[in-house]
Write an enzyme that holds these catalytic residues in place. Structure first.
Site, short mmCIF file in Angstrom:
data_model
loop_
_atom_site.label_atom_id
_atom_site.label_comp_id
_atom_site.label_asym_id
_atom_site.label_seq_id
_atom_site.Cartn_x
_atom_site.Cartn_y
_atom_site.Cartn_z
N ASP A 272 0.76 -1.37 -0.03
CA ASP A 272 -0.25 0.05 0.21
C ASP A 272 0.57 1.06 -0.11
O ASP A 272 1.81 0.63 0.17
CB ASP A 272 -0.91 0.09 1.10
CG ASP A 272 -1.86 -1.03 1.28
OD1 ASP A 272 -2.39 -1.45 0.34
OD2 ASP A 272 -2.50 -1.62 2.85
N TYR B 185 6.85 -9.84 7.22
CA TYR B 185 6.10 -8.04 6.90
C TYR B 185 7.20 -8.14 8.49
O TYR B 185 6.89 -8.87 9.78
CB TYR B 185 4.72 -7.94 7.35
CG TYR B 185 4.60 -7.74 5.54
CD1 TYR B 185 3.97 -6.85 5.11
CD2 TYR B 185 3.46 -8.97 4.93
CE1 TYR B 185 4.14 -6.33 3.67
CE2 TYR B 185 3.28 -8.37 4.12
CZ TYR B 185 3.26 -7.89 3.06
OH TYR B 185 2.56 -7.72 2.01
#
Lengths: 274, 274
Positions: free
Chosen positions: A52, A110
């Site tokens: 994003d 992540y």
């Protein structure tokens, strides 16, 4: 025709995410533009997944088909000299034609970083969420453990998710506190790094997990609430979406055969992102 | 009237140096503006010394006289909320009226970082000089040692220096290699941190020292050339001025009495600047 696979780091601060969009510049645009400047070819690159706006990457992976005969060891430097300073390609390998960065990916990791010290770390401000509020860090770690395993993660997905299934597997999840920068006698609580490794992640999933852990840290939720939040399959039961800047796509892993092409994909220490 | 002393970090990338100038925005301007927003007073701050355009600070020290009665423990947060994100005040103390950040300073430490790995470190790119060329690092360390002591540093000062004396004392000088990010089997040579501690530094002095060490690293000069370069008192005998971005004003030390006011001035681990 060759299939080239590359590892790329980027500072996502100034991009509207990875994937090409109608408006705004993206990391994909910058990479495809650099490839065109180098080879003259209009290629479409395939990444392990989108990130994003404002999210960073240490080890994003992408591949593309090219008819260029530039030797593979020349690609990194050739592309970096045509890329802006906030994108760096640091590994390139020729892979079998059937390799696809997203479909072939086995595990993704992540990292989200909360700076819970009194003052922000100036030089890491682009990659840390500064949150100088008293947190019950042990409770956060306990809450995180409840998410390991295969679950329907609807409660932890953006309401805009269009995926047919929200079932994902979280293989590993760890909260690591780095207190080396804490000043004695202050309210500094250290850097909280949250690592999650899974089969795949839904839109905003890591950031909603972190937002929920922060609710637990502040005492608004309890670690034992996690199973019920999962069970509810209701976005409103989880915490808010944590800000993008603290999130880094850390690593993407492939089958051993592909990893051998991406020589150091597993053992590479990578860049300093404290 | 009170004399307040503060420690400040800044990312110098977007500033025309510390000190107020006719053109361009400076760190001093930003600090004085924030103080005015907070107190309404037009103060003039005194720093331990100026830093050039693009040079950063971890522990710059400044002081100013104020009639404000805001408690000292409130100042950091109050100023930070009025400062841009690339400046952070992280310590404030009331000091005797005669304290002056520059005149009272006893020792200053600078750090210069050369990234001698094949690829730049994306997330540290603002504070590292990327120089992916084979270097004889042991020779650089040996050359640096010749500079310790009291010398006339004219060869290592900008030709524009207007100081009446170029004699300075270098108390400590150390070259530290961090190879934790080196990828096995590559030409990565690690991060080279050069720390210098002295009574004071002339304009561009640290950057010219680093530029000369790079000449030694590349074999264009020898470590044993250093005494003759000092002796020549001629800027043209030293190496070029290394780029500003790799330089950080690391720490400023004062007399023990003043350090007690600046409580943690000595033992403070400071911010992560890898």
């Amino acid at each position: 025709m060759r299939n080239l696979c590359m590892k790329v780091s980027y500072d996502g601060t100034d991009y509207c995410g990875f994937q090409t969009q109608p408006d705004g510049s993206t990391v994909q645009d910058a990479l495809e533009k650099a490839i065109k400047l180098l080879t003259g070819e209009e290629v479409k690159i395939h990444a392990s997944g989108r990130t994003d706006a404002g999210v960073h990457a240490r080890g994003q992976v992408f591949n593309f088909i090219t008819s260029s005969d530039i030797p593979v060891e020349r690609w990194c430097i050739a592309l970096n000299s045509r890329l802006p300073q906030d994108i760096i390609v640091w590994e390139a390998a020729e892979v079998p034609l059937e390799f696809h960065s997203r479909r072939s990916a086995k595990r993704k990791t992540y990292r989200y970083t909360i700076n819970a010290n009194q003052f922000p770390d100036l030089f890491q401000r682009r990659t840390q969420f500064h949150h100088p509020v008293k947190l019950d860090i042990a409770a956060m770690a306990e809450g995180l453990k409840h998410l390991i395993g295969t679950h329907d993660f609807t409660s932890f997905a953006s309401r805009h998710s269009t995926k047919p299934s929200h079932i994902r597997t979280l293989y590993e999840a760890e909260l690591v506190v780095d207190d080396s920068m804490c000043r004695p006698g202050t309210r500094d609580q250290g850097l909280i790094h949250i690592y999650v490794t899974g089969s795949g992640f839904l839109q905003h999933m890591v950031r909603i997990i972190v937002g929920t852990l922060l609710e637990i840290g502040k005492g608004r939720k309890k670690p034992g609430d996690m199973p019920a939040i999962l069970e509810a399959k209701d976005r409103s039961k989880a915490g808010p979406t944590a800000v993008a800047k603290g999130l880094i796509l850390w690593n993407v892993e492939y089958e051993a055969a592909d990893e051998n092409n991406l020589k150091s994909a597993c053992d590479l220490p990578g860049f300093t992102v404290k």
